[in-house]
Design a protein around this motif. Structure first.
Motif, PDB file in Angstrom:
ATOM      1  N   LYS A  26     -27.736 -80.555  24.316  1.00  0.00           N
ATOM      2  CA  LYS A  26     -28.444 -79.564  25.128  1.00  0.00           C
ATOM      3  C   LYS A  26     -29.539 -80.223  25.959  1.00  0.00           C
ATOM      4  O   LYS A  26     -29.699 -79.929  27.147  1.00  0.00           O
ATOM      5  N   LEU A  27     -30.305 -81.124  25.343  1.00  0.00           N
ATOM      6  CA  LEU A  27     -31.353 -81.813  26.080  1.00  0.00           C
ATOM      7  C   LEU A  27     -30.777 -82.693  27.188  1.00  0.00           C
ATOM      8  O   LEU A  27     -31.347 -82.773  28.281  1.00  0.00           O
ATOM      9  N   ALA A  28     -29.662 -83.347  26.909  1.00  0.00           N
ATOM     10  CA  ALA A  28     -29.028 -84.168  27.935  1.00  0.00           C
ATOM     11  C   ALA A  28     -28.550 -83.307  29.093  1.00  0.00           C
ATOM     12  O   ALA A  28     -28.684 -83.672  30.260  1.00  0.00           O
ATOM     13  N   GLY A  32     -29.834 -82.936  33.325  1.00  0.00           N
ATOM     14  CA  GLY A  32     -28.963 -83.098  34.477  1.00  0.00           C
ATOM     15  C   GLY A  32     -27.745 -83.964  34.232  1.00  0.00           C
ATOM     16  O   GLY A  32     -27.038 -84.318  35.170  1.00  0.00           O
ATOM     17  N   ALA A  33     -27.473 -84.302  32.986  1.00  0.00           N
ATOM     18  CA  ALA A  33     -26.301 -85.119  32.686  1.00  0.00           C
ATOM     19  C   ALA A  33     -25.034 -84.289  32.840  1.00  0.00           C
ATOM     20  O   ALA A  33     -25.049 -83.070  32.675  1.00  0.00           O
ATOM     21  N   THR A  34     -23.946 -84.957  33.149  1.00  0.00           N
ATOM     22  CA  THR A  34     -22.666 -84.257  33.235  1.00  0.00           C
ATOM     23  C   THR A  34     -22.204 -83.896  31.825  1.00  0.00           C
ATOM     24  O   THR A  34     -22.746 -84.385  30.829  1.00  0.00           O
ATOM     25  N   TYR A  35     -21.187 -83.038  31.757  1.00  0.00           N
ATOM     26  CA  TYR A  35     -20.683 -82.639  30.444  1.00  0.00           C
ATOM     27  C   TYR A  35     -20.149 -83.823  29.630  1.00  0.00           C
ATOM     28  O   TYR A  35     -20.452 -83.926  28.433  1.00  0.00           O
ATOM     29  N   PRO A  36     -19.387 -84.733  30.203  1.00  0.00           N
ATOM     30  CA  PRO A  36     -18.937 -85.886  29.401  1.00  0.00           C
ATOM     31  C   PRO A  36     -20.096 -86.766  28.914  1.00  0.00           C
ATOM     32  O   PRO A  36     -20.079 -87.253  27.781  1.00  0.00           O
ATOM     33  N   ARG A  41     -23.680 -88.398  24.394  1.00  0.00           N
ATOM     34  CA  ARG A  41     -25.002 -88.475  23.747  1.00  0.00           C
ATOM     35  C   ARG A  41     -25.017 -87.679  22.441  1.00  0.00           C
ATOM     36  O   ARG A  41     -25.620 -88.106  21.458  1.00  0.00           O
ATOM     37  N   ALA A  42     -24.357 -86.532  22.430  1.00  0.00           N
ATOM     38  CA  ALA A  42     -24.290 -85.730  21.209  1.00  0.00           C
ATOM     39  C   ALA A  42     -23.508 -86.472  20.120  1.00  0.00           C
ATOM     40  O   ALA A  42     -23.913 -86.480  18.960  1.00  0.00           O
TER      41      ALA A  42
END
Length: 65
Positions: A26-28, A32-36, A41-42
């Protein structure tokens, strides 16, 4: 230790790992990070939590034997 305590501990570690992974994703995503990228990161956060739990378990096992 009884089997119930071991299973509860495993369940607790998995729940904490999933919560940390969800928060990291969620934080990523908010950053502004993309879904992949957020999923990566998760997954890294989840792997870190489980690795840390394994290391602590190994250290405690070495102390008790």
């Amino acid at each position: 230790m009884t089997v119930a305590v071991v299973l509860l501990t495993i369940a607790l570690v998995l729940i904490v790992g999933l919560l940390v992974a969800t928060g990291a994703g969620k934080l990523a995503r908010m950053d502004g990070a993309t879904y992949p990228a957020a999923l990566t990161r998760a997954a890294t956060a989840f792997a870190t939590v489980t690795t840390l739990a394994a290391a602590v378990t190994a250290a405690l096992a070495a102390l008790t034997t």
